[in-house]
Design a protein around this motif. Structure first.
Motif, PDB file in Angstrom:
ATOM      1  N   ILE A  91      53.661  32.192  29.191  1.00  0.00           N
ATOM      2  CA  ILE A  91      52.414  32.864  28.842  1.00  0.00           C
ATOM      3  C   ILE A  91      51.570  32.917  30.111  1.00  0.00           C
ATOM      4  O   ILE A  91      51.337  31.881  30.743  1.00  0.00           O
ATOM      5  N   PRO A  92      51.096  34.076  30.544  1.00  0.00           N
ATOM      6  CA  PRO A  92      50.290  34.161  31.773  1.00  0.00           C
ATOM      7  C   PRO A  92      48.970  33.388  31.648  1.00  0.00           C
ATOM      8  O   PRO A  92      48.392  33.280  30.555  1.00  0.00           O
ATOM      9  N   THR A  93      48.508  32.850  32.767  1.00  0.00           N
ATOM     10  CA  THR A  93      47.230  32.142  32.807  1.00  0.00           C
ATOM     11  C   THR A  93      46.485  32.511  34.076  1.00  0.00           C
ATOM     12  O   THR A  93      46.990  33.251  34.923  1.00  0.00           O
ATOM     13  N   GLY A  94      45.296  31.906  34.230  1.00  0.00           N
ATOM     14  CA  GLY A  94      44.566  31.993  35.485  1.00  0.00           C
ATOM     15  C   GLY A  94      45.157  31.022  36.488  1.00  0.00           C
ATOM     16  O   GLY A  94      46.308  30.585  36.365  1.00  0.00           O
ATOM     17  N   LEU A  95      44.358  30.620  37.474  1.00  0.00           N
ATOM     18  CA  LEU A  95      44.841  29.798  38.574  1.00  0.00           C
ATOM     19  C   LEU A  95      44.818  28.307  38.227  1.00  0.00           C
ATOM     20  O   LEU A  95      43.827  27.801  37.708  1.00  0.00           O
TER      21      LEU A  95
END
Length: 432
Positions: free
Chosen positions: A395-399
């Motif tokens: 699942i994509p996330t921020g940094l």
């Protein structure tokens, strides 16, 4: 009497990412005797394969993890003023997160959390800090009775009264735990009876030869609402001691050290998983260590399976999630305790069970900014992983996703995104 033998279409991806296909062949007319003979061979081959699978090699170091396909689930972000670290739910509508020199209280009545208030932490815990990182709040834990939140920071931990914080009390910090073996407190764990608190000091001091420690505090609650802890001593372990987890019965503690205590330099990467006897830890911490096993490159966080049979560890510089058999770890011969080595994303840190133990999610931080690497949350199917499967989606996330907290109803996962200065909410009901 005759039967038919088929070879199915099978695709298998090896550790180098190459795919080998076995193609179905035409049916073969065979006798019953041949069937029994072939079956015997298959059973023998399967037994050999199982025996081989029982011994999993300790993973080597790895920079950038292979690319993963992504899955889309409903998410939302809340921006923060300081980098968030540890995060924990106190109840369904309230969560706390360590952020800088304070703990932020979040309103979680909506899917996207909002800031309810900021709680400044005592300078007595950070006055000896050698850097802003040492002085920042890190791991958080809530007491089993839900009355207190413990926030590790600097010399030890601050104790926050949950109801006072919710009521708007000007000073909901009702106590501090002051340690003696470092200024880089990183994780905090509460005993099942709430009578003891264990704090990891990541780097130690000259006294500990800069090996990390577990500091032990016996908790005392006063009638006036204050809380204090008696320092019972410490257990020295390897270098860069980080994660802790208690067995379900509270008799054992599992601890990660990023670098083995036998290393000649802290720049080495081979880390360990240690097993400590909790009864001894409470009375004579220095004698509590039972055994230590290798745990890949820079193991950092860990979590125990719902059935207690495995402890799962994120090996940050191996880009792996490791599963250890707790029964073997608790024996005098822990060889072969490593049961699975699962490829996840780059530099995994946080780890948590979701969906009633069906999945494990890792926070793949890419904290060292490797070229062509991504951040994200790897969603690992537990049964498949224990069976040797690899290649799980993200699942994509921020940094720099770092730590997790799951809502009491199991429907929402909060992720602290350290470099993005944000909290990401993830809808777990969309995961199949």
């Amino acid at each position: 009497m005759y039967g038919y033998l088929y070879r199915a279409n099978i695709s298998w991806q090896n550790i180098h990412g190459r795919t080998t296909k076995f193609t179905r062949i035409a049916p073969l007319l065979i006798s019953t005797a041949m069937v029994h003979s072939i079956a015997s061979c298959i059973v023998a081959a399967f037994s050999i394969a199982v025996a081989a699978a029982a011994t999993v090699a300790d993973p080597e170091c790895q920079t950038t993890a292979p690319q993963q396909h992504t899955i889309n689930v409903h998410t939302a972000h809340m921006n923060m003023t300081d980098p968030p670290f540890g995060i924990v739910y106190a109840r369904s509508d309230i969560a706390f997160v360590g952020a800088g020199f304070k703990v932020d209280m979040l309103n979680t009545t909506s899917f996207r959390p909002t800031l309810a208030r900021e709680i400044m932490l005592p300078e007595s815990l950070t006055q000896s800090a050698e850097s802003e990182t040492d002085g920042a709040a890190s791991g958080l834990a809530v007491s089993r009775d839900k009355r207190y939140v413990y926030a590790s920071i600097g010399l030890g931990a601050a104790i926050i009264d949950v109801e006072k914080a919710i009521a708007g009390d000007t000073n909901p910090v009702v106590g501090v735990l002051l340690g003696t073996t470092g200024v880089s407190a990183i994780e905090v764990t509460v005993s099942p009876d709430d009578d003891y608190v264990f704090v990891t000091q990541e780097y130690g001091t000259n006294t500990t030869r800069h090996r990390g420690t577990i500091e032990v505090f016996q908790i005392h609650r006063s009638s006036n609402g204050s809380v204090h802890g008696t320092n019972k001593g410490y257990a020295p372990l390897g270098y860069a001691v980080v994660g802790t987890e208690l067995s379900h019965d509270g008799s054992r503690m599992y601890v990660t050290s990023e670098v083995t205590g036998q290393a000649t330099s802290q720049n080495e990467t081979q880390g360990t998983l240690s097993v400590l006897d909790v009864a001894t830890l409470k009375t004579n911490p220095a004698k509590a260590l039972l055994r230590t096993v290798d745990a890949g490159c820079s193991p950092v966080r860990l979590t125990l399976s719902p059935d207690g049979r495995h402890v799962w560890v994120t090996a940050r510089l191996s880009n792996k999630l490791l599963a250890f058999d707790t029964a073997k770890l608790d024996s005098d011969h822990p060889e072969g305790a490593l049961q699975a080595s699962v490829q996840v994303g780059t530099s995994p840190v946080g780890v948590i069970f979701v969906n009633n133990g069906r999945h494990i999610i890792t926070a793949d931080s890419d904290r060292f900014d490797y070229p062509n690497a991504t951040t994200g949350l790897t969603v690992v199917d537990v049964e498949a992983a224990l069976g040797g499967a690899q290649v799980f989606p993200r699942i994509p996330t921020g940094l720099f996703p770092r730590e997790f907290a799951m809502s009491p109803d199991g429907k929402t996962l909060l992720v602290s995104e350290y470099q993005s200065k944000a909290i990401q909410a993830v809808d777990l009901t969309r995961l199949s």
